[in-house]
Design an enzyme around this catalytic site. Sequence first.
Site, PDB file in Angstrom:
ATOM      1  N   GLU A 237      31.292   0.199  17.181  1.00 24.44           N
ATOM      2  CA  GLU A 237      32.698   0.473  16.851  1.00 24.44           C
ATOM      3  C   GLU A 237      33.457  -0.766  16.395  1.00 24.44           C
ATOM      4  O   GLU A 237      33.573  -1.761  17.118  1.00 24.44           O
ATOM      5  CB  GLU A 237      33.422   1.082  18.052  1.00 24.44           C
ATOM      6  CG  GLU A 237      34.854   1.482  17.725  1.00 24.44           C
ATOM      7  CD  GLU A 237      35.526   2.327  18.789  1.00 24.44           C
ATOM      8  OE1 GLU A 237      36.680   2.735  18.583  1.00 24.44           O
ATOM      9  OE2 GLU A 237      34.889   2.588  19.836  1.00 24.44           O
ATOM     10  N   LYS A 255      35.943   8.671  18.380  1.00 24.53           N
ATOM     11  CA  LYS A 255      36.202   9.668  19.422  1.00 24.53           C
ATOM     12  C   LYS A 255      35.434  10.922  19.044  1.00 24.53           C
ATOM     13  O   LYS A 255      35.666  11.516  17.992  1.00 24.53           O
ATOM     14  CB  LYS A 255      37.703   9.998  19.530  1.00 24.53           C
ATOM     15  CG  LYS A 255      38.427   9.111  20.522  1.00 24.53           C
ATOM     16  CD  LYS A 255      38.035   9.445  21.937  1.00 24.53           C
ATOM     17  CE  LYS A 255      38.425   8.334  22.903  1.00 24.53           C
ATOM     18  NZ  LYS A 255      37.253   7.773  23.558  1.00 24.53           N
TER      19      LYS A 255
END
Length: 444
Positions: A237, A255
Amino acid sequence: MSLPVVHVARRGWCEPLAVAAGLNRREGALALLAGAGDPTAHGGRWSFVGCEPDRVRVGAVNDAAAFEALRDPKFSGGGVVGLMSYDAGARPATGARAEVWPDLMLARYPALLAFDHAAGEVRAVGRGANAAEAEAQGRRAADWLAEAVTLPIPPAPADAFTGEAPPEAYEAAVADVVARIAAGELFQANIARAWGGRLNGGRDPFEVFARLAVERGAAYGAFWRLGERALVSNSPELFLTFDPVTGRIETRPIKGTRPRDADPARDAALAAALAASAKDRAENLMIVDLMRNDLARAAVPGTVRVERLFEVESHPTVHHLVSTVTATARPGVGAAEVLEATFPPGSITGAPKHQAMKVIAGHEPPRGPWCGSLFGLGLAGDAPRGGALIASVLIRTASFQQDERGWRWSALAGAGIVADSDPRAECEETGAKIRALKDALSGG
């Protein structure tokens, strides 16, 4: 104080992991390795290797200006690597808590190797007060290429991978957060589970990193040894990039998760289910809105944009739902201001961020480096205003601390809890997220 002179010399290709293996026992040993895949993709072009920084700062920060050190001329001229712990950023919401890791670790590297995967070349980057000093540091970096060693994949360095609490405790925490959401206290919170243990005698954190990098490397893989602490990260990420020339800021919150499957048909079905999931899209959208708000604090009004929404990214053990938010920084905004406006990352806190961090603190001990950020400033030899910023979110990360018995480690994995979260399913998601680290540490 003026910015340092930068000297860049180009050399032929050498595998960055092999160079890192040759340097890994030196003080300040650093390896930031791009994962396998498209070299033009985010996190895929550059890897960096170095050691022996000439300036180091480790310790507490002022809550009102967490990244003030990046404005210090000693650390603002590029060649800088830093780590901000999650707890330092969460403290305004949580209050003082037991310290398990320093708030901030900063190191300046006058010599670095930058591996350009797209061009197939290595840059030996040197920095100094004048051209002669910069060239000498560049030669020092180039000499490291001769120390590259190709190591066989080491066996797992730990015998056990032990949870710090039973799964039922995590499921109870999830149920409590769901009830708080139903009561209107918040919309989402990222709640984590923790594991811990020790490496076997004589074993080293770099072996964990090597096992990950060879078999399951991620876009923002990292190893950093500083004093009696070490960090191994297999993060996919991106937290932030910031280009001081164009003013472009980019963040890519994750997410939404599904495990990978060895069967191609089942694996494709899992990715398709993630893309179509109303729950995961809603969870992702909440964090996109949060990051839009955070970026607006440092951006020219009207420039915050959602460039991509709900893209599925596939990694060695999981599929993720990822979105991309960009903005243009206001005049006078630098790396320190961009980080302060957005830290801690929204994807690992929740919404509203302040309340989510309070709820997290009620269910978890201090997180330390996990879900903080590891960042680099001007690592590729770019000079303007200290160079470009790139920062990862420290998920899929293990921290190590050395004592008289060797190395003890800690690792966490979390899940975003929303109104319709199922406690058992969220617990299973954390297991999927920790799988690569578990395999690297204990062999599965």
